[in-house]
Design a protein around this motif. Structure first.
Motif, PDB file in Angstrom:
ATOM      1  N   ALA A  57       0.841  -1.130   0.090  1.00  0.00           N
ATOM      2  CA  ALA A  57      -0.064   0.050  -0.036  1.00  0.00           C
ATOM      3  C   ALA A  57       1.023   1.218   0.059  1.00  0.00           C
ATOM      4  N   PRO A  80      -5.003  -2.137   5.313  1.00  0.00           N
ATOM      5  CA  PRO A  80      -5.538  -3.312   5.787  1.00  0.00           C
ATOM      6  C   PRO A  80      -4.473  -4.281   6.047  1.00  0.00           C
ATOM      7  N   GLU A 654      -7.145  -9.730   2.937  1.00  0.00           N
ATOM      8  CA  GLU A 654      -6.901  -8.377   2.902  1.00  0.00           C
ATOM      9  C   GLU A 654      -7.543  -7.768   1.497  1.00  0.00           C
ATOM     10  N   ASN A 656      -8.177  -3.720  -0.550  1.00  0.00           N
ATOM     11  CA  ASN A 656      -8.162  -2.275  -0.561  1.00  0.00           C
ATOM     12  C   ASN A 656      -8.760  -2.074  -2.235  1.00  0.00           C
ATOM     13  N   ARG A 668     -12.189   5.696  -1.529  1.00  0.00           N
ATOM     14  CA  ARG A 668     -11.039   4.658  -1.291  1.00  0.00           C
ATOM     15  C   ARG A 668     -11.654   3.727   0.092  1.00  0.00           C
ATOM     16  N   SER A 670     -10.696  -0.225   2.609  1.00  0.00           N
ATOM     17  CA  SER A 670      -9.972  -1.419   2.971  1.00  0.00           C
ATOM     18  C   SER A 670     -10.738  -2.291   3.999  1.00  0.00           C
ATOM     19  N   SER A 672      -9.860  -6.180   6.275  1.00  0.00           N
ATOM     20  CA  SER A 672      -8.852  -7.257   6.498  1.00  0.00           C
ATOM     21  C   SER A 672      -9.647  -7.770   7.675  1.00  0.00           C
TER      22      SER A 672
END
Length: 833
Positions: A57, A80, A654, A656, A668, A670, A672
């Motif tokens: 990321a 995440p 995970e 994103n 945006r 994410s 996990s």
């Protein structure tokens, strides 16, 4: 139910965004959209984050400014699979990746390693520092071991701060300021800073930045004694006059002043040689600890901590780095040299620990104790790396790494008034003294070879050979029983450092405990990726991680008791830093812990949809953790130490992604899910007590016990809407929400460990962009959520003892760390070109 609600809410948000996107009239060119993805150098080559077959990321400098990120914890809340236990500036914040943690959430006072499972880089130099996020190109977060790409070994991942380099293109000056206030604070907080760039010649430029931050804090200390050793720390709390006569309130006691800055000079004498010399400084003067004693034995509120003395701490990080890059035609040669120093100088309340030892300290009606501690860590490291640049199916990386570090620390514990009370001749009331020194030398050779089998299918094989030698020694003394200073009493950390280095070179002096360990071995990595389509990349990675061992820095229990020469000295001696001794029933070595390793299996994908408007990346992983370093406690005095267990594991998923819904709206997000647990019994893992009283008990970890420190589920979403004004300016609205599930504070919840509730924090801002200047109104923790991030002790410590006068002695060992309440502020930025 709460997680289902969050997922449903996010789906509605995305659906609403889709509706807006359908109404958008202007189209963005697909090539332009693809160019907007962040370029990273995680693989030591500049590539789009979507083209790198690793779980990475990246947060760019514009996004950092857009979301108002100030420190690493702010960024990682939106990444995440990784979690930061926010304990405020005084304590040190561990970074936990993919649940690889077995520490309780209380240890690490002023630590300088971030928990040890993640390697943190400042530019090309491995160095842990919770760096203020000013003038950065980007921050990269890599999940999974990275020892075949980076000099420093990594157990679970790597984090890279990439600063902006001096620019040859021209001159600039950026100034910034911020004013804000916590809802629980009496005073405002403010920041001010500037960044400049000066091109002195077409091939020589300098760049610098300096920032000052004054954080008011929001935690009150309502029960600080007026005179240590004289005032009663436990007055009649129902009698305001008795309270006022003995204790005083310190408002916003966790305030912090931070000076951070860097100065860099870049020279490119020829087209193939580029060098940058940079000096970094970050100095934090912290007034006290952040936390809450609302669950303790005294009448404290949510943002009140029941410390008896103030707890200032000064932390200074310095780094001198030289990075040289040479284009050799067939390869790029990089040399990175770093010289760093970490200094820590603080005072803390030691009263509760001594009271719970039940050595008679609690009998003194005016008992209050404090500890003064200093530490220093000097590090030199050198990395040399060659990266192929030829256009062929083969690519390769080869590098060498060397690290030389030494750590010096000492601790002085004072019990004012106690010596006279029990009849000892110790005018300075120094009750306990310890010193520690360690020397680490570490080296490694690492590299990778990649081959493109076809235009779509690639494989990479990597390896690492490592070696380290670590030696340390520690010593303790009890001046309370001496009439004069017949022990080493340093005048400061520099004198102590010189003395211990000399002792170390000559061999440990009499009375010290010396430990040593060394290890060497190899690590392996295999990665294969397949470009299914232009918009879909899949990959599989098998990689191994490694973390060195270390000393626990505790003294060995002597064989007799100076009070009466009885056996069982470890249970009777005052002081607290004793490990296994001759009367200890334990056979384990509590003075040190050994290396641990991970094997990481991961399958992932990276995709773009709708012509580049949507990115969606995901991974599923399994981590096998061998000989994990786990937090435990000594048999004597229940001191926090690390030990090795047989095994643990972590597995999870995970995701994103991002969505450019329209030219004005972007999202945006994410998510996990992590399941981390022991895979074998761990004898004596969790140290606890057995009320009534504070007798030490060690509990065995069980196969399947969940590991502490990180949530099983994390979720975050962020949106930006840009509105063009009639005057040609822009108004931007930002909103973010980060949520995490409940967290265990001890492995398996053993020893009455606390389970911290799940929580979510929402932030919002509105920015007016007038071109050269911007003004932003922001609100952090919009809904003023009260949330706990860590804990010290357990509810078992909530006991009340009696002193010699029959008065109560309230044990306050149990308290929690808390997050910041609602904060409202304004940021201003102005750029001169």
């Amino acid at each position: 139910m709460k997680m289902l609600l969050l997922k449903t809410t996010s789906a509605l948000v995305l659906a609403a965004g889709a509706a807006l996107g359908a109404q958008a009239q202007e189209a963005v060119d697909e090539t332009e959209l693809r160019a907007q993805t962040i370029t990273v150098t995680a693989t030591r080559r500049a590539e789009s984050v979507q083209d790198v077959p690793l779980n990475i990321a990246a947060v760019g400098g514009e996004q950092i400014e857009e979301q108002g990120f100030d420190e690493l914890a702010d960024i990682l809340a939106y990444v995440p699979g990784i979690n930061v236990v926010d304990r405020g500036g005084r304590q040190g914040n561990p970074i936990i990746v993919r649940g690889l943690n077995a520490d309780g959430l209380s240890s690490g006072d002023g630590n300088n390693n971030g928990g040890g499972t993640v390697a943190t880089y400042v530019g090309e130099i491995p160095l842990y520092v919770d760096l203020k996020l000013n003038d950065l190109e980007r921050v990269e977060v890599l999940l999974g071991p990275q020892g075949t790409l980076y000099g420093a070994g990594t157990l679970g991942g790597a984090i890279r701060y990439i600063p902006k380099k001096p620019d040859f293109a021209g001159d600039s000056l950026d100034i910034r300021t911020e004013v804000s206030q916590y809802s629980e604070a009496d005073d405002i907080s403010y920041e001010a800073g500037l960044t400049f760039n000066k091109a002195l010649t077409p091939r020589f430029a300098i760049r610098g930045s300096v920032d000052f931050e004054n954080d008011s804090g929001f935690t009150d200390y309502p029960f600080v004694v007026r005179e240590i050793g004289v005032s009663d720390a436990d007055p009649d709390f129902s009698d305001p006059a008795d309270v006022a006569a003995n204790v005083r309130r310190v408002n916003d006691a966790d305030g912090e002043e931070v000076i951070s800055g860097r100065i860099a000079a870049r020279w490119e004498p020829t087209s193939w040689l580029d060098g940058t010399l940079t000096y970094y400084l970050q100095k934090s003067d912290i007034e006290g600890r952040r936390g809450s004693s609302a669950r303790s034995t005294v009448p404290a509120g949510k943002y009140e901590l029941a410390k008896r003395v103030e707890e200032p701490n000064e932390i200074t990080n310095q780094l001198l780095a030289l990075e040289v890059v040479a284009d050799l035609g067939f390869a790029e040669l990089t040399s990175a040299t770093g010289l760093s120093r970490f200094d820590d100088d603080g005072q803390r309340d030691q009263s509760d620990l001594l009271i719970t030892l039940e050595y008679s300290y609690e009998a003194f009606p005016s008992f209050t104790s404090f500890t003064h501690e200093k530490g220093r860590e000097n590090t030199f490291n050198q990395e040399i790396r060659l990266v192929s640049t030829s256009d062929s199916r083969f690519n390769w990386i080869v590098g060498a790494f060397y690290n030389d570090a030494d750590v010096t620390s000492y601790s002085q514990e004072y019990t004012p008034g106690y010596a006279a009370y029990v009849g000892f001749d110790r005018p300075d009331d120094l009750e306990y003294y310890s010193q520690f020194y360690s020397k680490l030398k570490e080296s490694a050779i690492f590299g990778e070879i990649g081959y493109d089998i076809t235009d779509k299918w690639s494989i990479t094989v990597g390896g690492r050979y490592y070696k380290y030698d670590l030696e340390s020694f520690s010593d303790v003394d009890f001046p309370l029983f001496d009439s004069g200073p017949d022990y080493l009493m340093p005048v400061g950390i520099s004198a102590m450092e010189d003395s211990l280095k000399a002792d170390f070179a000559a061999g440990s002096p009499n009375g010290t405990e010396r430990t040593s360990q060394s290890d060497n071995g190899t690590l392996f990595k295999f990665n294969t990726s397949y470009q299914v389509t232009d918009d879909l990349l899949t990959y599989f990675t098998l990689s191994e991680g490694y973390r060195i061992g270390d000393s626990n820095g505790i003294g060995v229990c002597p064989e007799f008791d100076p009070l009466d020469n009885q056996q069982g000295a470890c249970a009777l001696l005052p002081g607290q830093q004793f490990g296994a001794g001759p009367n200890d029933v334990s056979t384990r070595d509590e003075t040190q812990y050994l290396p641990d390793t991970t094997t990481n299996y991961e399958f992932g994908f990276k995709s773009t949809l709708d012509g580049g408007r949507i990115t969606l990346n995901g991974a599923v992983y399994y981590v096998e953790w061998s000989d994990p370093q786990l937090s435990s406690a000594t048999i004597n005095a229940s001191l926090p130490i690390r030990v090795n267990a047989d095994g643990a594991e972590s597995k999870g998923v995970e995701f994103n992604g991002s969505w450019l819904v329209s030219d004005a709206l972007s999202l945006r997000g994410s998510y996990s899910h992590t399941e981390a647990s022991l895979t074998a019994p761990a004898p004596g893992l969790v140290g606890t007590i057995s009320p009534p009283g504070f007798g030490s008990v060690l509990l065995d970890g069980r196969d399947g016990d969940r590991l502490p420190g990180s949530p099983e589920d994390q979720f975050a979403v962020f949106g930006t809407y840009v509105h063009a004004l009639a005057n040609g300016k822009e108004l931007t609205f930002n909103g973010g929400y980060a949520w995490q599930g409940d967290v265990l504070t001890r492995t398996g919840g053993l020893g009455d460990g606390v389970t911290l509730d799940s929580y979510g924090v929402a932030n919002a801002s509105a920015e007016y962009d007038a071109g050269p200047w911007q003004a932003t109104l922001f609100v952090n923790n919009v809904f003023d959520e009260y949330y706990e991030t860590g804990v010290v002790g357990t509810p078992l410590f909530n006991q009340v003892l009696s002193d010699d006068d029959g008065g109560p002695v309230y044990v306050r060992s149990f308290y929690t760390f808390v997050g910041a309440p609602r904060t409202i502020g304004v940021r201003l930025n102005y750029s001169f070109k």
